[in-house]
Design a protein around this motif. Structure first.
Motif, PDB file in Angstrom:
ATOM      1  N   LEU A  12      40.210  29.727  36.919  1.00  0.00           N
ATOM      2  CA  LEU A  12      39.611  29.243  38.169  1.00  0.00           C
ATOM      3  C   LEU A  12      40.211  29.960  39.376  1.00  0.00           C
ATOM      4  O   LEU A  12      39.508  30.291  40.342  1.00  0.00           O
ATOM      5  N   TRP A  13      41.518  30.201  39.323  1.00  0.00           N
ATOM      6  CA  TRP A  13      42.175  30.905  40.418  1.00  0.00           C
ATOM      7  C   TRP A  13      41.613  32.323  40.565  1.00  0.00           C
ATOM      8  O   TRP A  13      41.331  32.782  41.676  1.00  0.00           O
ATOM      9  N   LEU A  14      41.429  33.013  39.448  1.00  0.00           N
ATOM     10  CA  LEU A  14      40.895  34.374  39.500  1.00  0.00           C
ATOM     11  C   LEU A  14      39.474  34.396  40.046  1.00  0.00           C
ATOM     12  O   LEU A  14      39.113  35.273  40.839  1.00  0.00           O
ATOM     13  N   VAL A  15      38.649  33.437  39.631  1.00  0.00           N
ATOM     14  CA  VAL A  15      37.281  33.370  40.156  1.00  0.00           C
ATOM     15  C   VAL A  15      37.318  33.101  41.660  1.00  0.00           C
ATOM     16  O   VAL A  15      36.585  33.731  42.437  1.00  0.00           O
ATOM     17  N   LEU A  16      38.187  32.182  42.079  1.00  0.00           N
ATOM     18  CA  LEU A  16      38.290  31.879  43.513  1.00  0.00           C
ATOM     19  C   LEU A  16      38.747  33.096  44.308  1.00  0.00           C
ATOM     20  O   LEU A  16      38.186  33.411  45.367  1.00  0.00           O
ATOM     21  N   LEU A  20      36.759  34.974  47.254  1.00  0.00           N
ATOM     22  CA  LEU A  20      37.376  35.148  48.571  1.00  0.00           C
ATOM     23  C   LEU A  20      37.439  36.623  48.962  1.00  0.00           C
ATOM     24  O   LEU A  20      37.294  36.963  50.139  1.00  0.00           O
ATOM     25  N   LEU A  21      37.670  37.476  47.982  1.00  0.00           N
ATOM     26  CA  LEU A  21      37.708  38.911  48.283  1.00  0.00           C
ATOM     27  C   LEU A  21      36.351  39.419  48.772  1.00  0.00           C
ATOM     28  O   LEU A  21      36.279  40.283  49.640  1.00  0.00           O
ATOM     29  N   TRP A  22      35.271  38.877  48.220  1.00  0.00           N
ATOM     30  CA  TRP A  22      33.936  39.306  48.653  1.00  0.00           C
ATOM     31  C   TRP A  22      33.488  38.586  49.912  1.00  0.00           C
ATOM     32  O   TRP A  22      32.569  39.017  50.589  1.00  0.00           O
ATOM     33  N   GLY A  23      34.075  37.463  50.205  1.00  0.00           N
ATOM     34  CA  GLY A  23      33.775  36.766  51.449  1.00  0.00           C
ATOM     35  C   GLY A  23      32.479  35.983  51.454  1.00  0.00           C
ATOM     36  O   GLY A  23      32.066  35.505  52.503  1.00  0.00           O
ATOM     37  N   SER A  24      31.821  35.876  50.318  1.00  0.00           N
ATOM     38  CA  SER A  24      30.611  35.066  50.258  1.00  0.00           C
ATOM     39  C   SER A  24      30.477  34.491  48.854  1.00  0.00           C
ATOM     40  O   SER A  24      31.117  34.931  47.923  1.00  0.00           O
ATOM     41  N   VAL A  25      29.608  33.491  48.762  1.00  0.00           N
ATOM     42  CA  VAL A  25      29.388  32.848  47.471  1.00  0.00           C
ATOM     43  C   VAL A  25      27.892  32.896  47.168  1.00  0.00           C
ATOM     44  O   VAL A  25      27.082  32.432  47.968  1.00  0.00           O
ATOM     45  N   ASP A  26      27.552  33.531  46.066  1.00  0.00           N
ATOM     46  CA  ASP A  26      26.184  33.443  45.548  1.00  0.00           C
ATOM     47  C   ASP A  26      26.255  33.529  44.029  1.00  0.00           C
ATOM     48  O   ASP A  26      27.325  33.756  43.452  1.00  0.00           O
ATOM     49  N   PHE A  27      25.144  33.320  43.391  1.00  0.00           N
ATOM     50  CA  PHE A  27      25.107  33.236  41.936  1.00  0.00           C
ATOM     51  C   PHE A  27      25.607  34.522  41.279  1.00  0.00           C
ATOM     52  O   PHE A  27      26.424  34.495  40.349  1.00  0.00           O
ATOM     53  N   GLY A  28      25.167  35.661  41.753  1.00  0.00           N
ATOM     54  CA  GLY A  28      25.549  36.938  41.162  1.00  0.00           C
ATOM     55  C   GLY A  28      27.050  37.193  41.265  1.00  0.00           C
ATOM     56  O   GLY A  28      27.695  37.623  40.300  1.00  0.00           O
ATOM     57  N   VAL A  31      28.877  34.862  38.802  1.00  0.00           N
ATOM     58  CA  VAL A  31      28.821  35.352  37.414  1.00  0.00           C
ATOM     59  C   VAL A  31      29.750  36.553  37.243  1.00  0.00           C
ATOM     60  O   VAL A  31      30.512  36.644  36.274  1.00  0.00           O
ATOM     61  N   LEU A  32      29.716  37.465  38.207  1.00  0.00           N
ATOM     62  CA  LEU A  32      30.605  38.620  38.143  1.00  0.00           C
ATOM     63  C   LEU A  32      32.071  38.187  38.197  1.00  0.00           C
ATOM     64  O   LEU A  32      32.918  38.732  37.485  1.00  0.00           O
ATOM     65  N   GLY A  33      32.382  37.191  39.024  1.00  0.00           N
ATOM     66  CA  GLY A  33      33.757  36.674  39.097  1.00  0.00           C
ATOM     67  C   GLY A  33      34.199  36.078  37.777  1.00  0.00           C
ATOM     68  O   GLY A  33      35.342  36.275  37.351  1.00  0.00           O
ATOM     69  N   VAL A  34      33.275  35.350  37.106  1.00  0.00           N
ATOM     70  CA  VAL A  34      33.599  34.786  35.787  1.00  0.00           C
ATOM     71  C   VAL A  34      33.878  35.906  34.794  1.00  0.00           C
ATOM     72  O   VAL A  34      34.848  35.861  34.029  1.00  0.00           O
ATOM     73  N   LEU A  35      33.046  36.951  34.806  1.00  0.00           N
ATOM     74  CA  LEU A  35      33.253  38.076  33.885  1.00  0.00           C
ATOM     75  C   LEU A  35      34.574  38.796  34.171  1.00  0.00           C
ATOM     76  O   LEU A  35      35.313  39.161  33.249  1.00  0.00           O
ATOM     77  N   VAL A  36      34.866  39.003  35.443  1.00  0.00           N
ATOM     78  CA  VAL A  36      36.130  39.662  35.798  1.00  0.00           C
ATOM     79  C   VAL A  36      37.313  38.797  35.363  1.00  0.00           C
ATOM     80  O   VAL A  36      38.293  39.301  34.802  1.00  0.00           O
TER      81      VAL A  36
END
Length: 165
Positions: A12-16, A20-28, A31-36
């Motif tokens: 959860l910390w890594l996804v957050l 935060l690094l991208w500065g926005s929240v959307d579905f894509g 999903v990319l954050g979960v994969l990373v």
């Protein structure tokens, strides 16, 4: 199942952090954050930290109060020394015994000591159990040594095992 639950906070910390690094929240991005996060956890497994950390709330509050007071007084002392002596402010390296054998307690004490202005741990002789502390305009080295020992005792009382505090 317990291994997955143990990794859940880091996941959860890594996804957050990713969001935060991208500065926005959307579905894509989610999903990319979960994969990373899954990739990071798979490629760089983190060993569980085994410690007997048992914070004592009263001792922890005393440690925090001591640190805040030390930050303020150290900042005033350093400011006064710089205003009074300018570039002629001198420092010294003072050897101070390390009171604990537990790595993370030694690291916590060293980091908390280095947090305030005017003093910092410049070297740790782990085998000899000695901190080498740089102190700005130390005056009496015995007083600096007592201050460092006092901080270590507070850290041990706040986090250490009962036999260490």
């Amino acid at each position: 199942m317990t291994a997955i639950l143990r990794k859940l906070p880091m996941f959860l910390w890594l996804v957050l952090v990713w969001l935060l690094l991208w500065g926005s929240v959307d579905f894509g991005l989610g999903v990319l954050g979960v994969l990373v996060a899954v990739g990071v956890l798979a490629l760089y497994p983190v060993r569980p930290v085994c410690s007997n950390l048992r914070p004592r709330p009263v001792a922890l509050l005393r440690l925090v109060a001591y640190l805040v007071a030390d930050l303020v007084t150290s900042a005033v002392k350093v400011g006064w020394q710089v205003l009074r002596h300018g570039r002629a402010v001198r420092g010294a390296v003072i050897a101070v015994p390390v009171l604990s054998d537990v790595d993370w307690l030694v690291a916590a004490a060293a980091n908390l000591l280095s947090l305030g202005p005017g003093k910092s741990v410049v070297q740790l002789d782990r085998a000899g159990r000695v901190f080498y502390v740089y102190a700005l305009n130390p005056g009496d080295p015995a007083r600096v040594r007592d201050d460092v020992l006092h901080l270590q005792r507070r850290v041990l009382r706040a986090f250490g095992a009962k036999e260490e505090s």
